[in-house]
Design a protein around this motif. Sequence first.
Motif: not given
Ligand code: GDP
Length: 301
Positions: A110, A112-115, A140, A146, A254, A256, A279, A282
Amino acid sequence: DKGLEKTKTNFFDQLSKAVVGKSKVDEEVLDDLEEMLVHSDVGVGTTIKIIKRIEDRVARDKYVSTNELDKILREEVAALLEENNSGKGTEITVPAGIKPYVIMVVGVNGVGKTTTIGKLAAQFHKAGKKVVLGAADTFRAAAVDQLIIWGQRVGVPVISHGMNTDPASVAFDAVKKGVEMDADVVIIDTAGRLHNKVGLMNELTKIKRVMQKFIEEAPHEVLLVLDGSTGQNAVLQATEFTKATDVTALAITKLDGTAKGGVVIGISDEFKIPVKYIGVGEKIEDLQIFNKYEFVDSLFS
Ligand code: GDP
């Protein structure tokens, strides 16, 4: 800077309130400043260091005007970060002689790893590098899907064996593919479980071990992703992950969505691991290369 608007506004408003009607930086102003830094999630230890630096400066210069406070704060915070890890903003650079350069990405679910991996892949791809992604976050449900979507979006191959498969085996195949393809960079997603320290450590160690069958020095980088909006939780996660593995770089996401971007300063100071990316949204382009001067400027001015 659009992405950091919330932190900036929050801080600037507070700073103006703290100094209203005052012309001189005195003990009371410094107390208020201390409180503001802690509220911005800079962290108590780092806040004390910053206040001490400003106190020293006030003592040395005898009189410091409150008009100069944001400038002085900026200078002292930048100087503190400079002493910790030198060098202006740096990205992960792929050295010419190492191919493929293997980056293992860790962090809890959660954050933002994948993003972040998708955005990073886009940056490398745009720079003309050949990239392979490995979907080793097999615990997961959505993580594998994703990453595949990100791979399609960016136009880079994703190695995946589906859900609940052995993460180490995915990492092995991703590195193998990278070698076969003569890729420049292989980025490995990993499962973000912090259920227990030994479990995490064993899992990451196993992933490393199988990659090292191909490339002895792999992973060349371990990038820890932290969610900046979780404040001191991000600090706790950094503590756990740095105990479990050798983290070489940080990405803080996140920023922002939070008024507490100060956490970047605290984490940078406390762990002495370079923050390489932040980051700020999104979208694919919302990953900035961290530059401590620009960051401090955007926070405190
Ligand atoms: P993971 O579980 O760590 O792989 O997390 P995800 O990459 O799936 O990201 C979780 C949520 O956070 C998603 O809805 C992304 O779009 C959001 N997200 C990731 N990085 C950022 C960021 O820098 N800013 C914002 N606002 N959202 C982010």
